[in-house]
Every structure is written in structure tokens, then in C-alpha cells.
Design a protein around this motif. Structure first.
Motif, PDB file in Angstrom:
ATOM      1  N   MET A 328      19.825   9.621 -26.512  1.00  0.00           N
ATOM      2  CA  MET A 328      18.430  10.059 -26.619  1.00  0.00           C
ATOM      3  C   MET A 328      17.899  10.674 -25.318  1.00  0.00           C
ATOM      4  SD  MET A 328      18.052   9.502 -29.709  1.00  0.00           S
ATOM      5  CE  MET A 328      16.338   9.887 -30.025  1.00  0.00           C
ATOM      6  N   THR A 329      18.637  10.509 -24.223  1.00  0.00           N
ATOM      7  CA  THR A 329      18.149  11.064 -22.951  1.00  0.00           C
ATOM      8  C   THR A 329      18.493  12.551 -22.821  1.00  0.00           C
ATOM      9  OG1 THR A 329      20.181  10.545 -21.736  1.00  0.00           O
ATOM     10  CG2 THR A 329      18.495   8.818 -21.832  1.00  0.00           C
ATOM     11  N   LEU A 330      19.335  13.045 -23.720  1.00  0.00           N
ATOM     12  CA  LEU A 330      19.749  14.456 -23.649  1.00  0.00           C
ATOM     13  C   LEU A 330      19.331  15.175 -24.926  1.00  0.00           C
ATOM     14  CD1 LEU A 330      23.364  13.948 -22.255  1.00  0.00           C
ATOM     15  CD2 LEU A 330      21.458  14.987 -21.024  1.00  0.00           C
ATOM     16  N   PRO A 331      19.144  16.502 -24.848  1.00  0.00           N
ATOM     17  CA  PRO A 331      18.818  17.220 -26.089  1.00  0.00           C
ATOM     18  C   PRO A 331      20.010  17.182 -27.045  1.00  0.00           C
ATOM     19  CG  PRO A 331      19.241  18.782 -24.300  1.00  0.00           C
ATOM     20  CD  PRO A 331      19.241  17.405 -23.691  1.00  0.00           C
ATOM     21  N   ASN A 332      19.734  17.320 -28.342  1.00  0.00           N
ATOM     22  CA  ASN A 332      20.870  17.459 -29.257  1.00  0.00           C
ATOM     23  C   ASN A 332      21.312  18.921 -29.239  1.00  0.00           C
ATOM     24  OD1 ASN A 332      19.535  19.062 -31.365  1.00  0.00           O
ATOM     25  ND2 ASN A 332      18.336  17.211 -31.723  1.00  0.00           N
ATOM     26  N   TYR A 333      22.467  19.186 -29.816  1.00  0.00           N
ATOM     27  CA  TYR A 333      22.991  20.554 -29.673  1.00  0.00           C
ATOM     28  C   TYR A 333      22.227  21.587 -30.495  1.00  0.00           C
ATOM     29  CZ  TYR A 333      26.128  18.565 -33.327  1.00  0.00           C
ATOM     30  OH  TYR A 333      26.656  17.916 -34.406  1.00  0.00           O
ATOM     31  N   LEU A 334      21.493  21.150 -31.515  1.00  0.00           N
ATOM     32  CA  LEU A 334      20.678  22.119 -32.267  1.00  0.00           C
ATOM     33  C   LEU A 334      19.556  22.663 -31.387  1.00  0.00           C
ATOM     34  CD1 LEU A 334      20.412  20.322 -35.711  1.00  0.00           C
ATOM     35  CD2 LEU A 334      21.478  22.527 -35.312  1.00  0.00           C
ATOM     36  N   ASN A 335      18.841  21.748 -30.730  1.00  0.00           N
ATOM     37  CA  ASN A 335      17.776  22.199 -29.826  1.00  0.00           C
ATOM     38  C   ASN A 335      18.356  22.948 -28.633  1.00  0.00           C
ATOM     39  OD1 ASN A 335      16.178  19.182 -30.677  1.00  0.00           O
ATOM     40  ND2 ASN A 335      15.366  21.177 -31.195  1.00  0.00           N
ATOM     41  N   GLY A 336      19.538  22.529 -28.206  1.00  0.00           N
ATOM     42  CA  GLY A 336      20.190  23.211 -27.085  1.00  0.00           C
ATOM     43  C   GLY A 336      20.523  24.657 -27.426  1.00  0.00           C
ATOM     44  N   PHE A 337      21.088  24.862 -28.608  1.00  0.00           N
ATOM     45  CA  PHE A 337      21.456  26.228 -29.018  1.00  0.00           C
ATOM     46  C   PHE A 337      20.209  27.082 -29.233  1.00  0.00           C
ATOM     47  CE2 PHE A 337      22.940  29.259 -32.461  1.00  0.00           C
ATOM     48  CZ  PHE A 337      23.618  30.095 -31.587  1.00  0.00           C
ATOM     49  N   GLU A 338      19.196  26.452 -29.792  1.00  0.00           N
ATOM     50  CA  GLU A 338      17.924  27.141 -30.010  1.00  0.00           C
ATOM     51  C   GLU A 338      17.390  27.683 -28.675  1.00  0.00           C
ATOM     52  OE1 GLU A 338      14.692  25.323 -32.944  1.00  0.00           O
ATOM     53  OE2 GLU A 338      14.752  24.337 -31.013  1.00  0.00           O
ATOM     54  N   CYS A 339      17.452  26.854 -27.641  1.00  0.00           N
ATOM     55  CA  CYS A 339      16.994  27.299 -26.319  1.00  0.00           C
ATOM     56  C   CYS A 339      17.920  28.370 -25.742  1.00  0.00           C
ATOM     57  CB  CYS A 339      16.882  26.115 -25.354  1.00  0.00           C
ATOM     58  SG  CYS A 339      15.204  25.431 -25.308  1.00  0.00           S
ATOM     59  N   PHE A 340      19.204  28.245 -26.014  1.00  0.00           N
ATOM     60  CA  PHE A 340      20.152  29.275 -25.572  1.00  0.00           C
ATOM     61  C   PHE A 340      19.739  30.631 -26.160  1.00  0.00           C
ATOM     62  CE2 PHE A 340      23.831  31.921 -26.559  1.00  0.00           C
ATOM     63  CZ  PHE A 340      24.474  32.005 -25.333  1.00  0.00           C
ATOM     64  N   VAL A 341      19.449  30.641 -27.462  1.00  0.00           N
ATOM     65  CA  VAL A 341      19.050  31.890 -28.131  1.00  0.00           C
ATOM     66  C   VAL A 341      17.697  32.363 -27.593  1.00  0.00           C
ATOM     67  CG1 VAL A 341      18.462  32.959 -30.357  1.00  0.00           C
ATOM     68  CG2 VAL A 341      20.391  31.360 -30.216  1.00  0.00           C
ATOM     69  N   CYS A 342      16.779  31.433 -27.423  1.00  0.00           N
ATOM     70  CA  CYS A 342      15.443  31.780 -26.911  1.00  0.00           C
ATOM     71  C   CYS A 342      15.549  32.448 -25.539  1.00  0.00           C
ATOM     72  CB  CYS A 342      14.587  30.513 -26.832  1.00  0.00           C
ATOM     73  SG  CYS A 342      12.974  30.760 -26.058  1.00  0.00           S
ATOM     74  N   ASP A 343      16.338  31.852 -24.658  1.00  0.00           N
ATOM     75  CA  ASP A 343      16.493  32.423 -23.312  1.00  0.00           C
ATOM     76  C   ASP A 343      17.108  33.821 -23.374  1.00  0.00           C
ATOM     77  OD1 ASP A 343      15.326  30.290 -22.066  1.00  0.00           O
ATOM     78  OD2 ASP A 343      17.203  29.304 -21.497  1.00  0.00           O
ATOM     79  N   ARG A 344      18.139  33.967 -24.206  1.00  0.00           N
ATOM     80  CA  ARG A 344      18.787  35.291 -24.317  1.00  0.00           C
ATOM     81  C   ARG A 344      17.821  36.323 -24.892  1.00  0.00           C
ATOM     82  NH1 ARG A 344      21.379  32.317 -22.103  1.00  0.00           N
ATOM     83  NH2 ARG A 344      23.582  32.249 -21.593  1.00  0.00           N
ATOM     84  N   GLU A 345      17.019  35.904 -25.848  1.00  0.00           N
ATOM     85  CA  GLU A 345      16.082  36.850 -26.464  1.00  0.00           C
ATOM     86  C   GLU A 345      14.967  37.238 -25.495  1.00  0.00           C
ATOM     87  OE1 GLU A 345      16.326  38.617 -29.483  1.00  0.00           O
ATOM     88  OE2 GLU A 345      18.300  37.898 -28.911  1.00  0.00           O
ATOM     89  N   ASN A 346      14.517  36.297 -24.699  1.00  0.00           N
ATOM     90  CA  ASN A 346      13.497  36.638 -23.698  1.00  0.00           C
ATOM     91  C   ASN A 346      14.043  37.637 -22.680  1.00  0.00           C
ATOM     92  OD1 ASN A 346      10.854  35.448 -24.116  1.00  0.00           O
ATOM     93  ND2 ASN A 346      11.889  33.467 -24.064  1.00  0.00           N
ATOM     94  N   ILE A 347      15.313  37.463 -22.316  1.00  0.00           N
ATOM     95  CA  ILE A 347      15.946  38.423 -21.395  1.00  0.00           C
ATOM     96  C   ILE A 347      16.036  39.796 -22.066  1.00  0.00           C
ATOM     97  CG2 ILE A 347      18.141  39.019 -20.255  1.00  0.00           C
ATOM     98  CD1 ILE A 347      18.545  35.925 -19.889  1.00  0.00           C
TER      99      ILE A 347
END
Length: 443
Positions: A328-347
Motif C-alpha cells: 500500500m505504500t507504493l502505487p499499483n501498476y495501473l496508476n503507474g502506467f496511467e502516469c507514464f502515459v500522462c507524462d508522455r502526453e504532456n511532453i
């Protein structure tokens, strides 16, 4: 987008300095509504390391200019249901942590190249999920049942080898191999496949117990020296609990699955690879030898000793991943991938703005396209013997070889539809027919 988008609650992500209002953020649409890693509601603001995005499962925004990426769940992705026409301002992201058998479309170049970002079990994918079934190095260090207890178990008539499988008709055709192996060594099979022994209690026979890490179930199967650990499909880096659970318990996995599995093992002697043996008979001989020679058997469990995990690549990969398994102290991989996509899209959005502002002096961002090796699983082969030797009408051959090659046609059909800017999904089968005729002419 409506008021819900403006008022979307902030997801407590890692946080950033993005001061834009929700109205100005790129939107990521989870196309598979059943897989939306936010609760409750349909829309969230996510604050990722490089910037924020709105994520939603509401398809009402599918064609909105701010909807920059569609995220698809591989198991649910169907070529004949893909959103058309494909819009030039949108990227497609693939999340597929499950078995290759769930969608062979993704194992062919035309299928995987539909996507711009990937999260798959392959280490080569953009956001690798290879160790999704391994909580951490500590999981491997769990104590093993003492050898004396395992030997006592054997004297009570239990087999040296356990097989526990209830999903029988799979691309790896594992039952065909195990059936042959059973001719040469005793195997206790408790699942529906090749069933030959009952679990000792009704509670353990309950399927839900057998698929969770229930303590009674775990201590029962831990007494076996060897677990047959055959994945349902063969592909590099596709490794599931079938591999890691026996290692956690201190049983030796007799494994077939990822051809690259050795790269991830704690040391050089921790599993027995089926494909290292010329035949099931040879494998049975070796298992029998280890069963009778405790000292040799225990060498396979030395990784459980202090400092026993020698594989730096494994340790570093566990250390480096940003998501956790049951943590529970770390994000799960769904939220992690979502942020990966978000960061790439912002770039990407920023680069496109710079390109426009410069009136073409700064080049437009190049689209990222997923590569074959982001999935790239091979054609299924029989679990034992050659495909030529299988009987006419063999159910495995009819099901899985057909599925594998039809998936290639489906990828080609959808690619052709996108290139022709097709907007009518219903025409998919016309395209399939066209490909079928073309293939027939070639043969």
C-alpha cells in the motif's frame, strides 16, 4: 467535457507543480470501462511527476480535442470494436499484463504496432510488468518445509511431484506433456486437468482457496518436493505465480513458460527447466534422482540462505520498479502506467505547441510506435511431440493454431481500415474477407 471534468477530485498521485485548471489538462480515456483504477466516479485529476491529466472512463469525450490518449486493456481489445476513425491527435496505449493467449492479435506486428505506448510483461515494453507476481526478494526467502518432513510425506504415499491445474485447454498444451511425464514418475494431480487425487478437505477443494495464498492450502502444497509449473502460454518474460509461488514455499518448480526465465532466477540452480531434457522420460529420471538424493535436491533451495540471491539483475529490477505488489505504500501498476502515459502526453503536447509556434522551424514530435518485441509471442506448439503427428481434428490444433493466425489477419484488417480512414466498424469483416481472398490467391 461537462461539469464533472471541471470539478474532478484530485488523485493523490506523486504530485507536481502543475497549476493548470482541470479545463486545460489533457484527457486520458480508459477505453475498457471495467478497468478504471479510480473509485468512485468516472473521472479523476491525476498529478503525475511531470504534469497533471484528467483520466476518465466516459466515452462521451472520445472525440474531444483534449482527449489525447486512449488506454486499452489488452484482454478486452477487439479489432472489430476498435474506435474508428482513428483520430490523428490521439495516441493509443496498451495495458496487457495477462496471458498472451487472451489476445494473440498483440503478438503480431500489425497488432502491436497499433499502439504508441505499452505496459506488458515483456521487459522491452515501455512500462514493463515482468515481475508483477513477485512481491519482492523477501518473498523468495520464505522458509522451506524441512527435507525430513518432505521425505516423511513421501513415505505416506504422496508423489514427489505436484500438478495443480484446472484450466486445461491452453496454448502451451501443458496437459499433453504432463500426461506423458506421468508414465514415468508419480504425479499427484489435484485440479480438474488430469485429476487423479483429491485434496484432503472440502475447504481446500473449493477453487477459491486453491487460487489464493490461503495458509492451509499453501502449507499442504509446500510439502511436495517438485511443482509442475507450466504457464498457459509460452512467451519471453511471461512468468506468473505458477513459478514464484513454489519458490516462495520452498518447492522446486519444474518449469516451462518464458524461454528467458533464467535471466530472472535468484541463482543458477533454483528451477528445473523442462526444455533442458530431451524427453519426459529423461526429466522423470532426473526428478527421481533428486528425490532419492537429498543433498542434491537441497542445492536447488540454496537461494533461500542469507546472501543466496546472487542475481543482481533480479535484485536491481525489483529495486527499480516504481510500483508495488500488495504494497500500500507504493502505487499499483495501473496508476503507474496511467502516469507514464500522462507524462508522455504532456511532453508531446508541449512539443506540438513549440512546433506550431516556430512555424515549422522546430520539427513536430515523432510518433512513438510499439515494437514487435513489446509482446511478440511465438506460435503455439504442442506440449509434447510434433504438430504433424497430431491426429486430424485434434482440438488443441483446431483451437489455438487457428486463433493465432486469425489474429494476424485481424491486425492487418484493422491497420488497413485505419490507413483508409475508415469510420464504419461494420466494414471490418469485409476487410477480413479481402485478406482471406488475398491469402488464398497467394497459396
Amino acid at each position: 467535457p461537462g461539469a464533472a471534468f471541471v470539478a474532478a477530485a484530485s488523485y493523490r498521485g506523486p504530485g507536481n507543480n502543475d497549476t493548470r485548471s482541470n479545463k486545460a489538462l489533457p484527457i486520458l480515456l480508459w477505453w475498457s470501462g471495467s478497468l478504471f483504477p479510480h473509485f468512485p466516479g468516472d473521472t479523476e485529476r491525476i498529478d503525475c511527476p511531470r504534469g497533471s491529466c484528467l483520466v476518465t472512463r466516459s466515452r462521451r469525450v472520445a472525440r474531444h480535442r483534449r482527449t489525447k490518449a486512449l488506454i486499452f486493456y489488452g484482454t478486452d481489445f477487439r479489432a472489430y470494436e476498435a474506435p474508428l476513425p482513428r483520430l490523428p491527435h490521439q495516441t493509443w496505449a496498451l495495458f496487457h499484463e495477462e496471458s498472451p493467449m487472451n489476445n494473440y492479435l498483440l503478438s503480431h506486428p500489425p497488432g502491436i504496432r497499433l499502439f504508441n505506448y505499452t505496459a506488458t510483461f515483456r521487459r522491452e515494453s515501455d512500462y514493463p510488468l515482468t515481475l508483477q507476481w513477485l512481491p519482492g526478494a523477501g518473498y523468495l526467502r520464505g522458509p522451506a518445509v524441512p527435507l525430513a518432513e518432505k521425505d516423511a510425506w513421501r513415505r505416506r504415499g504422496y508423489a514427489p511431484v505436484l500438478y495443480m491445474q484446472s484450466h486445461c485447454d491452453v496454448p502451451s498444451d501443458r496437459d499433453r506433456y504432463v500426461r506423458e511425464l506421468m508414465k514415468y514418475i508419480q504425479v499427484d494431480s489435484y485440479g480438474k486437468c488430469l485429476h487423479n487425487r483429491e485434496l484432503p478437505s472440502e475447504r481446500l477443494r473449493d477453487t477459491s482457496t486453491a487460487t489464493t495464498e490461503d495458509s492451509e492450502f499453501m502449507s499442504f502444497i509446500a510439502r511436495y518436493k517438485f511443482h509442475l509449473a507450466l504457464e498457459n502460454a509460452i512467451c519471453d518474460d511471461y512468468m506468473t505465480e505458477k513459478l514464484w509461488r513454489p519458490m516462495h514455499l520452498g518447492a522446486v518448480p519444474v518449469y516451462r513458460g518464458s524461454p528467458a526465465v533464467r535471466d530472472w532466477m535468484p541463482n543458477n540452480l533454483s528451477i528445473i527447466l523442462i526444455d533442458d531434457f530431451d524427453s519426459p522420460q529423461e526429466l522423470a529420471k532426473y526428478l527421481d534422482f533428486l528425490d532419492k538424493n537429498g543433498e542434491e535436491y537441497l542445492k536447488y533451495l540454496e537461494y533461500k540462505n542469507v546472501g543466496g540471491i546472487k542475481n543482481q539483475f533480479l535484485l536491481e529490477s525489483l529495486e527499480r520498479r516504481e510500483w508495488g505488489v500488495n504494497d500500500m505504500t507504493l502505487p499499483n501498476y495501473l496508476n503507474g502506467f496511467e502516469c507514464f502515459v500522462c507524462d508522455r502526453e504532456n511532453i508531446r503536447v508541449k512539443e506540438e505547441q513549440e512546433h506550431k509556434k516556430s512555424r515549422g522551424k522546430i520539427p513536430a514530435p515523432r510518433p512513438r510506435i510499439a515494437q514487435f518485441k513489446h509482446m511478440g509471442c511465438p506460435m503455439p506448439t504442442p506440449g509434447f511431440g510434433n504438430v504433424e503427428d497430431l491426429a486430424e481434428g485434434d482440438s488443441w490444433k483446431e483451437m489455438w493454431l487457428q486463433d493465432y493466425w486469425q489474429s494476424l489477419d485481424q491486425g492487418e484488417a484493422l491497420t488497413a481500415m485505419i490507413h483508409r480512414n475508415e469510420s464504419h466498424q461494420g466494414r471490418f469483416w469485409d476487410y477480413m474477407h479481402e485478406i482471406f481472398l488475398k491469402r488464398t490467391r497467394q497459396h
